[in-house]
Motif scaffolding. Structure first.
Motif, PDB file in Angstrom:
ATOM      1  N   ALA A  45       0.792  -1.141   0.049  1.00  0.00           N
ATOM      2  CA  ALA A  45       0.086   0.029   0.254  1.00  0.00           C
ATOM      3  C   ALA A  45       0.923   1.326   0.010  1.00  0.00           C
ATOM      4  O   ALA A  45       0.665   2.231  -0.793  1.00  0.00           O
ATOM      5  N   ALA A  46       1.788   1.416   0.955  1.00  0.00           N
ATOM      6  CA  ALA A  46       2.660   2.418   0.866  1.00  0.00           C
ATOM      7  C   ALA A  46       3.695   2.609  -0.196  1.00  0.00           C
ATOM      8  O   ALA A  46       3.683   3.552  -0.617  1.00  0.00           O
ATOM      9  N   THR A  47       4.062   1.475  -1.016  1.00  0.00           N
ATOM     10  CA  THR A  47       4.797   1.502  -1.980  1.00  0.00           C
ATOM     11  C   THR A  47       4.064   2.223  -3.126  1.00  0.00           C
ATOM     12  O   THR A  47       4.375   3.107  -3.746  1.00  0.00           O
ATOM     13  N   THR A  48       2.689   1.591  -3.370  1.00  0.00           N
ATOM     14  CA  THR A  48       1.963   2.043  -4.413  1.00  0.00           C
ATOM     15  C   THR A  48       1.697   3.562  -4.238  1.00  0.00           C
ATOM     16  O   THR A  48       1.726   4.524  -5.229  1.00  0.00           O
ATOM     17  N   ASP A  49       1.507   4.165  -3.106  1.00  0.00           N
ATOM     18  CA  ASP A  49       1.216   5.449  -2.886  1.00  0.00           C
ATOM     19  C   ASP A  49       2.525   6.281  -3.371  1.00  0.00           C
ATOM     20  O   ASP A  49       2.484   7.170  -3.986  1.00  0.00           O
ATOM     21  N   ILE A  50       3.652   5.871  -2.788  1.00  0.00           N
ATOM     22  CA  ILE A  50       4.925   6.540  -2.752  1.00  0.00           C
ATOM     23  C   ILE A  50       5.214   6.597  -4.285  1.00  0.00           C
ATOM     24  O   ILE A  50       5.717   7.764  -4.737  1.00  0.00           O
ATOM     25  N   VAL A  51       5.093   5.391  -5.038  1.00  0.00           N
ATOM     26  CA  VAL A  51       5.505   5.503  -6.375  1.00  0.00           C
ATOM     27  C   VAL A  51       4.584   6.247  -7.511  1.00  0.00           C
ATOM     28  O   VAL A  51       4.970   6.968  -8.256  1.00  0.00           O
ATOM     29  N   GLY A  52       3.202   6.342  -6.791  1.00  0.00           N
ATOM     30  CA  GLY A  52       2.231   7.323  -7.618  1.00  0.00           C
ATOM     31  C   GLY A  52       2.862   8.664  -7.557  1.00  0.00           C
ATOM     32  O   GLY A  52       2.823   9.309  -8.293  1.00  0.00           O
ATOM     33  N   LYS A  53       3.039   8.940  -6.358  1.00  0.00           N
ATOM     34  CA  LYS A  53       3.560  10.450  -6.093  1.00  0.00           C
ATOM     35  C   LYS A  53       4.926  10.479  -7.034  1.00  0.00           C
ATOM     36  O   LYS A  53       5.030  11.692  -7.293  1.00  0.00           O
ATOM     37  N   LEU A  54       5.567   9.642  -6.961  1.00  0.00           N
ATOM     38  CA  LEU A  54       6.785   9.855  -7.696  1.00  0.00           C
ATOM     39  C   LEU A  54       6.648   9.871  -9.394  1.00  0.00           C
ATOM     40  O   LEU A  54       7.097  10.591 -10.067  1.00  0.00           O
ATOM     41  N   ARG A  55       5.917   9.123  -9.867  1.00  0.00           N
ATOM     42  CA  ARG A  55       5.537   9.134 -11.086  1.00  0.00           C
ATOM     43  C   ARG A  55       4.786  10.640 -11.357  1.00  0.00           C
ATOM     44  O   ARG A  55       5.282  10.976 -12.697  1.00  0.00           O
ATOM     45  N   GLU A  56       4.141  11.087 -10.730  1.00  0.00           N
ATOM     46  CA  GLU A  56       3.588  12.291 -10.743  1.00  0.00           C
ATOM     47  C   GLU A  56       4.479  13.283 -11.085  1.00  0.00           C
ATOM     48  O   GLU A  56       4.946  14.260 -12.002  1.00  0.00           O
ATOM     49  N   ARG A  57       5.437  13.218 -10.033  1.00  0.00           N
ATOM     50  CA  ARG A  57       6.528  14.170 -10.099  1.00  0.00           C
ATOM     51  C   ARG A  57       7.505  14.137 -11.369  1.00  0.00           C
ATOM     52  O   ARG A  57       8.065  15.151 -11.946  1.00  0.00           O
ATOM     53  N   ALA A  58       7.877  13.033 -11.823  1.00  0.00           N
ATOM     54  CA  ALA A  58       8.507  12.812 -12.905  1.00  0.00           C
ATOM     55  C   ALA A  58       8.019  13.352 -14.008  1.00  0.00           C
ATOM     56  O   ALA A  58       8.607  13.521 -15.061  1.00  0.00           O
ATOM     57  N   ARG A  59       6.512  13.137 -14.038  1.00  0.00           N
ATOM     58  CA  ARG A  59       5.845  13.702 -15.154  1.00  0.00           C
ATOM     59  C   ARG A  59       6.086  15.114 -15.301  1.00  0.00           C
ATOM     60  O   ARG A  59       6.317  15.919 -16.370  1.00  0.00           O
ATOM     61  N   ILE A  60       6.105  15.775 -14.200  1.00  0.00           N
ATOM     62  CA  ILE A  60       6.077  17.421 -13.936  1.00  0.00           C
ATOM     63  C   ILE A  60       7.260  17.770 -14.399  1.00  0.00           C
ATOM     64  O   ILE A  60       7.583  18.750 -15.175  1.00  0.00           O
ATOM     65  N   HIS A  61       8.269  17.051 -14.036  1.00  0.00           N
ATOM     66  CA  HIS A  61       9.720  17.246 -14.262  1.00  0.00           C
ATOM     67  C   HIS A  61      10.257  16.970 -15.513  1.00  0.00           C
ATOM     68  O   HIS A  61      11.252  17.179 -16.091  1.00  0.00           O
ATOM     69  N   GLY A  62       9.613  16.398 -16.251  1.00  0.00           N
ATOM     70  CA  GLY A  62       9.795  15.813 -17.622  1.00  0.00           C
ATOM     71  C   GLY A  62      10.772  14.399 -17.273  1.00  0.00           C
ATOM     72  O   GLY A  62      10.376  13.915 -16.385  1.00  0.00           O
TER      73      GLY A  62
END
Ligand SMILES: Nc1nc2c(ncn2[C@@H]2O[C@H](COP(=O)(O)OP(=O)(O)OP(=O)(O)O)[C@@H](O)[C@H]2O)c(=O)[nH]1
Ligand SMILES: Nc1nc2c(ncn2[C@@H]2O[C@H](COP(=O)(O)OP(=O)(O)OP(=O)(O)O)[C@@H](O)[C@H]2O)c(=O)[nH]1
Ligand SMILES: [Mg+2]
Ligand SMILES: [Mg+2]
Lengths: 309, 295
Positions: free
Chosen positions: B40-57
């Protein structure tokens, strides 16, 4: 907390009722849910991968049976595979042709070795054996006293010539205990050792030296059922370090799902022989792979249904 | 999926960024799961990370690791107060209650904390409220001798609450700075034993509030650690976690879930069996060890 695996699988299979076989897409979706369920039960990642790959193989060819819905059918397959991996039927202790039989205990700090020593002594005594407990943990504060108390409760002699708390050489104690056992006509020697980390090379060498001094018939690796992903690294370290002939799962009276059982079994290939199920000496049982499989899946009730189908 | 391999990664990389990153994302996820962070925590953290990666290019795998580390440190809320309430107040000793499942490292941690306090010039009483396990009181007494603290113990099988009460009373009468109460290990699903622990705390509180209730969590613990934290907090209101046995190969990632879900900070880490093997928890260091090994 989470939906049960059967609920999740039922979701996947709602459209499947009428079809005759599981499609590849069904199998993939199912595999994902099984993977999650195993990870949530603390089965280690590499073990989950190997297990799920084998499962996919088996599920692909499977006919959808009449009696069970597809979710139940998959669970049945998973359960069967889990039981098989966990060891089929339970193994007994190996006894020496020429007594004394020597059982050495090894494992991480706090895993339950000393308590198990007391339990084994009590259990074997009840079967008519004459066990001797050996205090070869001279490191952990008052490990020797702890074993003496447990030996007293089990009504079994404790060989403790050294006070411990850093004083005495565990290898000599272990070596001399065999002579002592012969003199006292003991037919089983149970050697309690200090807890150690897999990466502690010096302590692992000490374990090897104890092993070589007593030439054990069994080296039992005691592991806490609450252990998570580290089960693989630790089991590998003890397997390669001191060598393991059997496994004991401790603290099974807790509510951890106990995926470590599968991890350890996968890594060592050695049987899980006993389950430690409480703090009292009688809280001890032989290991039941079928019960453990249901526990890992978190679904004893579902399985009962399946058995009846 | 087989047909994709025919094209090779190079072409795919041009065709689709998402596909390019799949292996990397899997690896990130596996790092976390392999450290017991939990699904659960992993999915959440990776989700946030993907979002950030998208924003940062785009991000390289190395940049991704750094972003992941930041995300984990954020999940551990570095602003949180991790100081130990171990100093006397208004002339009354600080009272610390040490709890946890069997074999986690409670008694050892009592000894180590006492060591730090004594080295700082404080006086310490250790209360041996584990009256159940074989030689538990002796073990604590050995630690007391080792670090220069006084131990208060009762007869074997004595009521743990009354031993704890006596220990605090002794601490008050002798005017010491800190009283540390060691309790018996108990699995959180044992209702009777959890009730007993609740009583220990209530009885101790007749002297005044408990300043700190420390839950000892073994770093090798998997997902059950969250349940441990949940139930112990329900019963004795845990104020901090001590993560023990971090000197082994286990990463202790379950404390991330514990802090996210329950808001209980890790305050100290155990790094060995010796009296000095105790350190303050440092979120950055912890995270670096967690993501670093296979970077
Ligand atoms: N609930 C429960 N507690 C257990 C079980 N086995 C051991 N314990 C408890 O776990 C704690 C640690 O057990 P020990 O037998 O001292 O473990 P150990 O491996 O000898 O520990 P070290 O010698 O310090 O490495 C004690 O509080 C035991 O009473 C079990 O099956 N269930
Ligand atoms: N490697 C390592 N071992 C530790 C650490 N903390 C405790 N231990 C060891 O873990 C074992 C159990 O520690 P204890 O302090 O007896 O644990 P406990 O929680 O009091 O156990 P019970 O009272 O039986 O429930 C002992 O062998 C300790 O030496 C640590 O940080 N690292
Ligand atoms: Mg021991
Ligand atoms: Mg203790």
């Amino acid at each position: 907390m989470f939906d049960t695996l059967s609920d999740r699988l039922s979701g996947i299979f709602t459209k499947l009722r009428s079809k005759g076989r599981l499609t590849d897409a069904d199998v993939d979706a199912t595999a994902r849910e099984i993977r999650l369920a195993l990870l949530e039960a603390d089965v280690a990642l590499p073990v989950v991968k190997a297990f799920v790959a084998r499962l996919k193989e088996r599920a692909r060819g499977a006919e959808v049976s009449q009696a069970l819905n597809p979710a139940q059918q998959v669970i049945k397959i998973v359960h069967e595979e889990l039981v098989a991996t966990l060891g089929g039927e339970a193994r007994r202790l190996q006894f020496a042709k020429n007594p004394p039989t020597v059982i050495m205990l090894a494992g991480l700090q706090g895993s339950g070795k000393t308590t198990l020593a007391g339990k084994l002594a009590r259990w074997l005594k009840a079967q008519g054996h004459q066990p001797l407990l050996v205090a070869a943990d001279l490191q952990r504060p008052n490990a020797v006293n702890q074993l003496q108390v447990l030996g007293g409760r089990a009504g079994v002699e404790v060989y403790a010539p050294q006070p411990g708390n850093g004083v005495g050489d565990p290898v000599s104690v272990a070596r001399e205990s065999i002579e002592h056992a012969r003199r006292q006509m003991r037919d089983i020697v149970i050697v309690d050792t200090a807890g150690r980390l897999g990466i502690d090379a010096e302590m692992m060498r000490q374990a090897v030296n104890i092993r070589d001094a007593v030439d054990p018939d069994e080296v039992l690796f005691v592991i806490d059922a609450m252990v998570g992903q580290d089960a693989v690294a630790t089991a590998e370290a003890f397997r390669d370090g001191v060598g393991i002939s059997g496994v004991v799962l401790s603290k099974l009276d807790g509510d951890a799902r106990g995926g470590a059982a599968l991890s350890v079994r996968h890594v060592t290939g050695q049987p899980i022989i006993f389950a430690s199920t409480g703090e009292k000496l009688e809280d001890f049982d032989v290991f039941h792979p079928d019960r453990m499989a249901s526990r890992i899946l978190g679904m004893g009730d579902v399985l009962t249904l399946i058995e009846q189908a | 999926s087989r047909s994709q391999n025919v094209f090779g990664k190079g072409l795919l990389a041009l065709l689709s960024r998402d596909k390019l990153d799949d292996d990397t994302w899997d690896e990130v996820e596996e790092t976390l799961i392999g450290a017991d962070v939990g699904v659960a925590a992993t999915t959440d953290i990776v989700g946030k990370l993907r979002e950030r990666a998208r924003i940062h290019g785009t991000a390289t795998a190395t940049e991704l690791r750094a972003m992941l580390a930041d995300e984990l440190v954020a999940a551990l809320d570095p602003q949180m107060d991790r100081t130990l309430a171990a100093r006397p107040q208004d002339g009354r000793p600080a009272v610390l209650l040490v709890v946890g499942v069997n074999g986690a490292g409670k008694t050892t941690t009592c000894g180590k904390i006492a060591r730090v306090l004594v080295a700082d010039g404080h006086t310490v009483v250790l209360g041996a409220a584990d009256t159940f396990r074989a030689a538990a009181a002796e073990q604590l007494a050995t630690w007391a001798g080792r670090v220069g603290a006084e131990v208060v113990r009762g007869p074997e099988g004595a009521d743990p609450a009354s031993v704890a009460f006596d220990a605090v009373k002794r601490g008050i009468d002798a005017g010491v700075d800190t009283v540390l109460i060691d309790t018996a290990g108990r699995l959180q699903n044992k209702v009777g034993l959890m009730d007993e622990l609740g009583k220990v705390k209530r009885v101790v509180e007749k002297h005044g509030p408990v300043d700190e209730t420390l839950l000892i969590l073994d770093a090798t613990t998997g997902q059950n650690g969250l349940e441990q934290a949940r139930v112990f907090t329900e019963v004795v209101d845990v104020t901090g976690v001590v993560l023990t046995k971090l000197d082994g190969t286990a990463k202790g990632g379950i404390v991330i879930a514990v802090q996210r879900k329950l808001g209980i900070p890790v305050k100290l880490v155990g790094l060995g069996e010796g009296p000095d093997d105790l350190a303050p928890f440092d979120a950055r260091q912890f995270v670096d060890a967690l993501v670093g090994a296979d970077a």
